[in-house]
Design an enzyme around this catalytic site. Structure first.
Site, short mmCIF file in Angstrom:
data_model
loop_
_atom_site.label_atom_id
_atom_site.label_comp_id
_atom_site.label_asym_id
_atom_site.label_seq_id
_atom_site.Cartn_x
_atom_site.Cartn_y
_atom_site.Cartn_z
CG ASP A 194 21.20 51.90 39.50
OD1 ASP A 194 21.36 51.04 40.38
OD2 ASP A 194 21.56 51.74 38.31
CG HIS A 219 25.49 51.11 39.41
ND1 HIS A 219 26.78 50.81 39.06
CD2 HIS A 219 24.78 51.11 38.26
CE1 HIS A 219 26.87 50.64 37.75
NE2 HIS A 219 25.65 50.82 37.24
CD GLU A 272 18.46 49.67 38.50
OE1 GLU A 272 19.30 49.18 37.72
OE2 GLU A 272 17.67 50.58 38.15
CD GLU A 330 22.40 46.44 36.46
OE1 GLU A 330 23.47 46.80 35.95
OE2 GLU A 330 21.54 47.23 36.90
CG ASP A 388 20.63 43.76 29.86
OD1 ASP A 388 20.53 43.36 28.67
OD2 ASP A 388 21.16 44.83 30.15
CG HIS A 439 19.60 46.70 33.05
ND1 HIS A 439 20.68 46.31 32.29
CD2 HIS A 439 20.05 47.69 33.86
CE1 HIS A 439 21.73 47.04 32.62
NE2 HIS A 439 21.39 47.87 33.58
#
Length: 381
Positions: A181, A183, A207, A233, A256, A283
């Site tokens: 990730d 992020h 990700e 997400e 998500d 997610h």
């Protein structure tokens, strides 16, 4: 049919927001509206909708969804969609419980009996991951996810990227698949380098290689790598998702369920992804209600591939974890990398309302961490 008589919400540790909807016949359903770091804003939206929807038919899920999304002129975004998620999930749970069937039976029926899952290792500032990876393996997982790096500057030391590669190699050597990730904290000058360094080691996916608002940069990275790109997400509806599908720059979508408007919208997003041959991997670093809601959609989605679980995630501190707030936590048992599909009514979990009410008293809202560079400049978390 039964008219809504009450909508309540409960702020509970470690960082979750649960919603309960009750109808006049005392049927009830539970939802989750967690939006990490913005709990009070979602609560304000829920206050307004709780007042508005008392007296509405609880069975009219889509009508309430459309009113919530379209009826206020301004629409979308994380706050409104997270509040809507809590209401939508609770209404599906209520309806399915009245009919004494799992929600997935109302969505067309299951296409699988179990779901592959993964767990987190490493935390926000990843260090030695080998011990944690072995612990996850002992828990039954065969896939994990970890942050690629600590906070980075727009241009930073290549040494920090080499540390990520070594962590991936260590986890892969244990026989585990590893998602990495980024992020959204890795900016383009560093992300391009890190993707190239990871390619020989075949992570399960990368990700959020860049923040989702930088779709042009993501398209550029996608055009130059064979690694599967996952993101989603921070996309909050099918309209947010559409340009990523149309551009062909995403391989695995990670919406998500607490941020896209609940079960109703996640089901639509899943079908849109299938149209573009994009996999679904929701997610979910959140609570048991959110995970149970995801399972209902994953059960009916042909393009589902793997589900995130928050069991033991680094945010779950203070004693509460994925197995809290329910009386049947055994549904989350992982065997050979999979959990069995729940067969109970509604969400398939039984909420421990007494524990929810007790721990919601004086619960503090979770605050998102901030990272700062050596000059005290803000960096991406």
């Amino acid at each position: 049919m039964g008219k809504i008589s009450k909508i309540e919400y409960f702020r509970v540790p470690p960082r979750w927001l649960f919603v309960k909807i009750t109808d006049k016949d005392n049927h009830a359903g539970w939802g989750e509206a967690s939006l990490e770091g913005h709990t009070q804003a979602v609560e304000g939206c829920l206050d307004a909708w709780a007042e508005k929807y008392v007296g509405f038919e609880a069975d009219d899920i889509e009508h309430i969804w459309q009113l919530s999304y379209r009826g206020g002129f301004y629409r979308g975004g994380p706050v409104l969609m997270s509040a809507l998620s809590g209401i939508d999930i609770a209404l599906w749970d209520l309806k399915a419980r009245k009919l004494n069937v799992p929600i997935y039976q109302l969505l067309g029926g299951k296409v699988r009996d179990k779901l592959r899952v993964y767990a987190w290792i490493g935390g926000d500032r990843p260090g030695d991951v080998e011990v944690q990876a072995n612990a996850r393996k002992a828990q039954g997982f065969n896939a994990v996810k970890m942050n690629a790096t600590e906070d980075l500057g727009w241009l930073d030391s290549p040494r920090k990227l080499e540390e990520c590669v070594e962590r991936v190699k260590a986890v892969r050597a244990l026989g585990l698949d590893a998602g990495v990730d980024f992020h959204g904290r890795v900016h383009k000058p560093m992300a391009k380098q890190l993707v190239a360094k990871l390619e020989p080691h075949d992570p399960l996916f990368i990700e959020e290689p860049l923040l989702s608002e930088n779709i042009g940069g993501i398209k550029d990275i996608a055009a130059h790598t064979h690694l599967p790109i996952a993101l989603g997400e921070r996309l909050h509806s099918r309209w947010d998702v559409r340009p990523f599908l149309e551009s062909g720059c995403v391989d695995i979508l990670q919406p998500d369920i607490c941020h896209v408007g609940g079960i109703s919208e996640l089901r639509r997003i899943s079908s849109a992804c299938e149209t573009y041959d994009v996999a679904l991997a929701p997610h979910c670093p959140l609570g048991p209600i959110a995970l149970a809601a995801n399972v209902q959609v994953c059960a009916v989605s042909p393009n589902f591939v793997i589900q995130e679980m928050s069991l033991g995630i680094h945010y779950n501190v203070g004693g509460q974890d994925l197995t809290s707030y329910t009386t049947n936590p055994e549904v989350w048992k992982v065997t050979d990398g999979y959990i069995d599909l729940m067969s109970g009514p509604g969400l398939g979990i039984e909420v421990d309302e007494a524990q929810v009410r007790a721990l919601s008293k004086d619960a503090k809202a979770w605050v998102s961490p901030n990272f700062f560079g050596p000059g005290n400049e803000l960096r991406e978390w």
